[in-house]
Write a protein that holds these residues in place. Structure first.
Motif, short mmCIF file in Angstrom:
data_model
loop_
_atom_site.label_atom_id
_atom_site.label_comp_id
_atom_site.label_asym_id
_atom_site.label_seq_id
_atom_site.Cartn_x
_atom_site.Cartn_y
_atom_site.Cartn_z
N ALA A 146 -29.16 17.53 47.73
CA ALA A 146 -28.55 17.98 48.94
C ALA A 146 -27.13 17.47 48.97
O ALA A 146 -26.30 18.26 49.57
N SER A 147 -26.92 16.37 48.52
CA SER A 147 -25.47 15.88 48.67
C SER A 147 -24.58 16.74 47.93
O SER A 147 -23.37 16.96 48.44
N PHE A 148 -24.87 17.28 46.70
CA PHE A 148 -24.05 18.22 46.07
C PHE A 148 -23.70 19.36 46.96
O PHE A 148 -22.42 19.76 46.97
N ILE A 149 -24.58 20.25 47.55
CA ILE A 149 -24.38 21.08 48.48
C ILE A 149 -23.45 20.94 49.66
O ILE A 149 -22.70 21.37 49.90
N LEU A 150 -23.89 19.69 50.49
CA LEU A 150 -23.33 19.42 51.41
C LEU A 150 -21.73 19.08 50.88
O LEU A 150 -20.93 19.27 51.78
N ASP A 151 -21.53 18.39 49.97
CA ASP A 151 -20.17 18.06 49.45
C ASP A 151 -19.47 19.36 49.45
O ASP A 151 -18.37 19.46 49.71
N LYS A 152 -20.08 20.30 48.52
CA LYS A 152 -19.41 21.50 48.43
C LYS A 152 -18.79 22.17 49.63
O LYS A 152 -17.90 22.50 49.77
N GLN A 153 -19.75 22.28 50.47
CA GLN A 153 -19.59 22.79 52.03
C GLN A 153 -18.22 22.18 52.61
O GLN A 153 -17.41 22.68 53.13
N GLU A 154 -18.54 20.73 52.56
CA GLU A 154 -17.49 20.19 53.01
C GLU A 154 -16.03 20.24 52.59
O GLU A 154 -15.21 20.36 53.39
N GLN A 155 -16.07 20.36 51.35
CA GLN A 155 -14.75 20.48 50.77
C GLN A 155 -14.22 21.74 51.11
O GLN A 155 -13.22 21.89 51.55
N GLN A 156 -15.01 22.88 51.27
CA GLN A 156 -14.54 24.16 51.55
C GLN A 156 -13.84 24.17 53.04
O GLN A 156 -12.86 24.67 53.19
N PRO A 207 -8.19 10.18 38.03
CA PRO A 207 -9.68 9.93 38.41
C PRO A 207 -10.49 11.37 38.46
O PRO A 207 -9.96 12.45 39.06
N ALA A 208 -11.62 11.61 37.72
CA ALA A 208 -12.43 12.57 38.19
C ALA A 208 -13.94 12.19 38.64
O ALA A 208 -14.55 11.36 37.95
N LEU A 209 -13.88 12.59 39.76
CA LEU A 209 -15.41 11.87 40.51
C LEU A 209 -16.14 13.06 40.65
O LEU A 209 -16.23 14.20 40.82
N ARG A 210 -17.59 12.50 40.73
CA ARG A 210 -18.66 13.40 40.87
C ARG A 210 -19.65 12.43 41.79
O ARG A 210 -19.89 11.53 41.76
N PRO A 211 -20.37 13.25 42.74
CA PRO A 211 -21.10 12.52 43.50
C PRO A 211 -22.64 12.34 42.69
O PRO A 211 -22.90 12.96 41.71
N ILE A 212 -23.09 11.05 43.22
CA ILE A 212 -24.16 10.63 42.25
C ILE A 212 -25.25 10.71 43.21
O ILE A 212 -25.38 9.99 44.39
N ASP A 213 -26.47 11.10 42.84
CA ASP A 213 -27.70 11.24 43.81
C ASP A 213 -28.71 10.00 43.34
O ASP A 213 -29.14 10.27 42.18
N PHE A 214 -28.79 9.27 44.35
CA PHE A 214 -29.79 8.01 43.77
C PHE A 214 -31.34 8.38 44.01
O PHE A 214 -31.96 7.55 43.89
N GLY A 215 -31.46 9.37 44.73
CA GLY A 215 -32.63 9.84 45.09
C GLY A 215 -33.17 9.25 46.46
O GLY A 215 -34.05 9.77 47.22
N VAL A 216 -32.38 8.12 46.88
CA VAL A 216 -32.64 7.56 48.33
C VAL A 216 -31.46 7.34 48.86
O VAL A 216 -30.42 7.30 48.29
N PRO A 217 -31.54 7.44 50.22
CA PRO A 217 -30.17 7.36 51.05
C PRO A 217 -29.45 5.82 50.78
O PRO A 217 -30.14 4.87 50.72
N ILE A 218 -28.02 5.75 50.59
CA ILE A 218 -27.55 4.55 50.43
C ILE A 218 -26.69 4.47 51.99
O ILE A 218 -26.20 5.16 52.36
N PRO A 219 -27.04 3.05 52.42
CA PRO A 219 -26.17 2.74 53.65
C PRO A 219 -24.74 3.00 53.13
O PRO A 219 -24.03 2.84 52.05
#
Lengths: 632, 389
Positions: free
Chosen positions: B6-16, B335-347
């Motif tokens: 989900a974070s990937f999609i959310l991130d993408k929308q946010e960027q836009q 830097p080239a960053l990419r979101p990492i999904d840990f499968g559980v929410p991170i504080p």
């Protein structure tokens, strides 16, 4: 030694023993005793050969003594000892028994060969561990083969070794004193002769007086040297007047070749006294007493016909140390040449190209005498000579002169000034905010870089590492602090203490050699090594015109010796005087090296005007652009 | 996978949203590329995800349409203000995107082809104009993804290769232009065929019974292994999982299709398994001037382990990836960053290292397999000097 044997492949250096050796003991009398293989060490005469007035007596390891100083394995010959012991003459027969009373350099040579008087025939053991020139080795090899094949023939003397020992024992101390004394006497005679003739015919007079001196002294001069030298002089006389200065001494002439040193001295404009107490390992580098040269040059100012005053001035400033640093010296030299070219006019019946080239050679040899050339200066001179020889023949004199002058201007501008700008532009990208930069001594390129980075508003601080005796870092410190950069200043003994907080090391270079070795101020290698150990990247800022296709594996074979007095004296601290009077102490040999070689493993990147390159790419730049800059 | 994070999609929308909200100082045409350059997620990885993610093709079509819709609007605006320049620039990116859609085509090759087409379709009358046009097109492509090294390097090399010809001295513009085009096509061909060449060169190094460790999804490496299978060699492959984009899973898929025995390792099991490995084989995002490589995160680690245990490390990289960069350490790159999904929410106060790639210094690499031949790392600088200076 046969006088036919060309002394260029010299007698003496073969006997040179480098480091801690037992000199052969000459005071031992009695038949050569193959069983007692080690000379007693107690009565070692201080000079093992004519070159070194001082020899460090080795520690007493009787059994291992001789094998130690003969790097060539001797055991195969030991069985031969007994039978050979009573054999005819010294196999490495340079020793002529008739020369007892006139100890010569040959005697010297054979003396040391006497250490294998126990019967060792090979003179291979006499190879100094760091023989500077292969010529010596070849000559020695020749000797070995001769010795091995014709034991008695070498100089036709079938003497017992006892005689030789005695003779050489007697001859040696005489020899040692006369060497220095006779050299000084020769110089005095030359000065007198020069004063006597006053100007014209100087050179002839000098040479003649030198000959006179040579013939006068019974044979303090090495016989073969003198005879050959005399003959050389005679033939040389014919061309002396005009072309004496044409023969530029090889910039890296090996100064332990006595004959060449003598020749160079004849030619030299600056009379210099050789320093005393020289370190054995660095005998191949010139070292002179610094005090005398200055006054000598000053007095000769108006007599130096062939040398243009601008060049003279520059040489003077080199001598005193006013101009130091690769770029500054190169620019000063080129500007002096520019002046001299502007004032140049072709003498009648001479071509501009040839005459100007010979004049430049003359200036260069003068500058070498003041201070040995740096590699950047060497490259610049090569460029200038190429430009001169490639002048089209149909140019008029004034056109040629203006073209050369503008070429020099272009060289200075493109290769030094603009190159520095490009280097700074590239290097500044490697400085980030919060960096702690370390630099050593004072490099013009690094200074420009730091000032520029500060102007760009980057936030960093600088650690300047400095070292005696030159203490060049102080000037850099003053300039940086004046511009508002926060600096730390320390000496090189604290570099490992300071290195842990450093993020980048920027160093300058006098030259970068073809295998990526960086030839720079002494101490640079130390800083680079410590940085490497702490995994701090080391960046060298060096203009491309300083690259050279030479390869150097250590700091010994090619270096420059500074004033040894500076090592013993600390300016401003008169109470530190424990080394006063070092000249009179035979056991003390101060050494003031000026350069050292940093291996390419310690260097992360070299920043040049061609961009940022790894050290392995230096030969590519030399290959691709070496020709280009020579032809511009 | 892509659609699950989900974070990937959310991130993408946010960027836009961000991109739209940001006041772009550039010309309106740049908004056409609003979806591409992003500070948060490198477009490069978005592309790869799009290519290799489990994505339905009609979703892709919809997404493309949506994007195209945006850009069309922007183009409509820009056409008023801009001139044919902007139109051209626009067409370069368009062309590029067209090429890029083929999953097998490397990005840089797509860029090279696009630039070649710029020359072909250019209407400039003088060499200077043409060069300026090319430069602009190249810049726009580069800015499409500032973090992709191979794209930047490919564009730069193309420019150097094409313009470094004496043809430019000829007076006749037509012949000069055709010469330029010729070189451009040639460069495109070389780049396209680079993979085949590398695959053939690497055959000598794959011997029967060897065990190869592979990291990251590199099409060149896959090509090499495919060729090895065609040559009837027997070997097995260990491949790392390659979190966070799970490249290892894709690799193992491909290899399984080729009937190569493959074993998956988690990233931490590399040192454990290094004993049984004969060689390490990786691709590269970029090859830098010192001879080191920039590749997916984890390559440096594997290189260190391989060096410590004396295993050779081979890199398969096309020559258009040679870049004029010289990083001194890991942080010295863009830097080239990419979101990492840990499968559980991170504080939220926990920071995550999101860098997607690392730099491997040349002393850990044994050989580089390139279309110029099998090279040692120090040759990279030689090649670059000869080409650039």
């Amino acid at each position: 030694m046969e006088s036919r044997r060309v002394p260029r492949t010299v007698s003496d250096p073969k006997v040179r023993q480098v480091g801690f050796f037992a000199p052969p003991d000459r005071s031992l009398s009695g038949p050569p005793d193959p069983t007692s293989s080690s000379p007693p060490l107690s009565n070692i005469s201080p000079s093992g050969n004519s070159l070194s007035p001082v020899m460090i007596p080795p520690p007493r390891h009787l059994s291992t003594d001789l094998p130690r100083h003969l790097p060539h394995p001797q055991p195969p010959l030991s069985p031969l000892r007994a039978p050979r012991a009573n054999d005819t003459s010294i196999p490495v027969g340079s020793y002529n028994p008739s020369e007892f009373s006139t100890p010569s350099g040959i005697a010297d040579f054979s003396e040391d060969q006497l250490s294998p008087r126990w019967g060792r025939k090979s003179s291979s053991g006499k190879f100094a561990t760091s023989l500077p020139s292969g010529g010596f080795g070849m000559a020695a090899a020749k000797k070995i083969s001769d010795a091995n094949s014709k034991p008695g023939v070498a100089d036709g003397g079938a003497d017992t070794e006892v005689q030789k020992e005695k003779a050489t024992a007697a001859g040696k101390p005489l020899k040692e004193k006369t060497t220095k004394a006779e050299r000084r006497a020769m110089q005095e005679a030359q000065r007198a002769a020069k004063a006597a003739t006053k100007g014209e015919g100087n050179k002839t007079a000098l040479v003649n007086s030198a000959n006179a001196v040579k013939s006068v002294k019974p044979a303090p001069q090495k016989k073969d040297n003198s005879s050959v030298a005399a003959s050389e002089r005679k033939s040389g006389d014919r061309q002396t007047d005009k072309d004496r200065k044409k023969d530029v001494p090889h910039p890296r002439m090996q100064f332990d070749d006595e004959n060449r040193v003598e020749k160079a001295k004849k030619r030299s404009v600056v009379k210099q006294a050789e320093a005393r107490n020289r370190v054995e390992l660095f005998r191949h580098l010139p070292q002179y007493e610094h005090g005398a040269r200055l006054t000598d040059l000053e007095s000769k100012f108006f007599q130096l016909g062939p040398v243009h005053p601008a060049v003279y001035k520059v040489g003077f400033r080199y001598l005193t140390g006013d101009i130091s640093g690769g770029n500054a010296r190169c620019i000063a030299m080129l500007q002096a040449f520019q002046e001299s070219i502007k004032d140049y006019s072709t003498p009648p019946e001479k071509t501009l190209i040839r005459d100007l080239t010979s004049k430049i050679n003359c200036y260069v040899s003068f500058l070498i005498e003041c201070r040995p050339l740096s590699i950047s200066m060497g490259n610049a001179i090569r460029f200038l000579k190429r430009r001169i020889t490639s002048l089209p023949l149909n140019l008029s004199e004034s056109e040629a002169i203006t073209s050369l002058v503008s070429d020099i201007d272009r060289f200075i501008n493109e290769k030094i000034i603009l190159a520095d700008n490009v280097i700074v532009k590239h290097a500044v990208t490697k400085i980030r905010d919060g960096d702690v930069l370390l630099t050593y001594a004072s490099s013009s390129a690094v200074e420009m870089l730091l000032l520029h980075a500060h102007e760009l508003g980057k936030r960093f601080r600088v650690v300047i590492v400095d070292s005696r005796p030159k203490l060049e870092g102080k000037m850099l410190l003053r300039r940086l602090v004046g511009k508002g950069i926060s600096c730390t200043y320390t000496h090189i003994n604290a570099v490992s203490y300071v290195m842990h907080e450093v993020t980048r090391v920027f160093l300058g270079a006098s030259s970068v050699l073809a295998n990526g070795t960086v030839y720079s101020r002494v101490g640079t290698a130390c800083v680079a090594m410590v940085a490497h150990q702490f995994r701090v990247p080391v960046l060298i800022c060096c203009e491309a015109y300083k690259f050279h296709e030479r390869v150097q594996l250590d700091s010994i074979c090619c270096n420059e010796l500074g004033d040894a007095e500076m090592v013993s004296r600390v300016t401003g601290r008169e109470d530190i005087n424990s080394l006063d009077g070092w000249t009179s102490s035979e056991n003390l040999q101060p050494l003031n090296l000026l350069y050292d070689a940093t291996p390419s493993d310690y260097v992360s990147m070299i920043i040049t005007d061609y961009g940022m390159i790894p050290p392995t790419s230096v030969p590519v730049i030399v290959r691709e652009y070496g020709r280009e800059y020579l032809l511009i | 996978m892509w659609y699950r994070s989900a974070s990937f999609i959310l991130d993408k929308q946010e960027q836009q949203r961000n991109a739209a909200a940001e006041s772009r100082p550039l010309s309106p045409a740049s908004t056409a590329m609003a979806e591409s350059p992003s500070a948060n997620v490198s477009m490069y990885y978005q592309t790869r995800a799009a290519h290799h993610g489990v994505v339905s093709s009609d979703w892709l079509a919809q997404a493309q349409a949506a994007v195209a819709g945006n850009s069309d609007d922007a183009a409509a605006e820009s056409n008023d203000s801009g001139g044919e320049e902007i139109g051209k620039r626009f067409s370069v990116v368009d062309e590029f995107n067209n090429w890029r859609k083929q999953p097998d085509l490397a990005e840089a090759v797509a860029a090279i082809r696009a630039l070649a087409s710029v020359i072909r379709s250019s209407q400039a009358k003088t060499m200077m104009e043409l060069e300026i046009e090319l430069k602009k097109a190249s810049d726009s492509l580069k800015s499409w993804d500032t973090t992709s090294i191979s794209l930047t390097a490919g564009c730069d090399l193309f420019m150097r290769y094409v313009t470094r010809t004496s043809a430019l001295d000829r007076e006749d513009f037509g012949s000069a232009k055709s010469r330029l085009l010729e070189r451009a096509e040639k460069f495109g061909e070389i780049s396209y065929k680079a993979r085949r060449i590398i695959a053939m060169l690497s055959q000598d190094f794959i011997f029967d019974g060897c065990t190869i460790l592979v990291h990251g999804f590199s099409r060149v490496v896959l090509e090499a292994l495919r060729t090895a299978v065609e040559n009837k060699k027997l070997f097995r492959v260990l491949c790392t999982e390659g979190r966070p984009d799970r490249s290892g899973l894709r690799v193992s898929n491909e290899l399984a299709k080729l009937d190569i025995p493959v074993k998956l390792l988690i990233d931490s099991a590399v040192a454990y398994s290094m004993d049984e490995v004969d060689m390490v084989f990786v691709g590269a995002d970029g090859v830098v001037e010192s001879g080191g490589i920039i590749n997916m995160m984890g390559t440096y680690q594997i290189a260190l382990v391989a060096k410590a245990m004396n295993k050779p490390m081979y890199v398969a990289a096309e020559s258009y990836k040679f870049a004029r960069l010289y990083p001194l350490d890991q942080k010295d790159m863009v830097p080239a960053l990419r979101p990492i999904d840990f499968g559980v929410p991170i504080p939220s106060q926990v920071e995550v290292e999101t860098s997607a790639r690392d730099y491997t210094p040349p002393q850990y690499l044994t050989l580089l397999f390139t279309d110029l031949g099998v090279l040692s790392p120090s040759v990279v600088s030689d090649e670059l000097i000869q080409l650039y200076l």
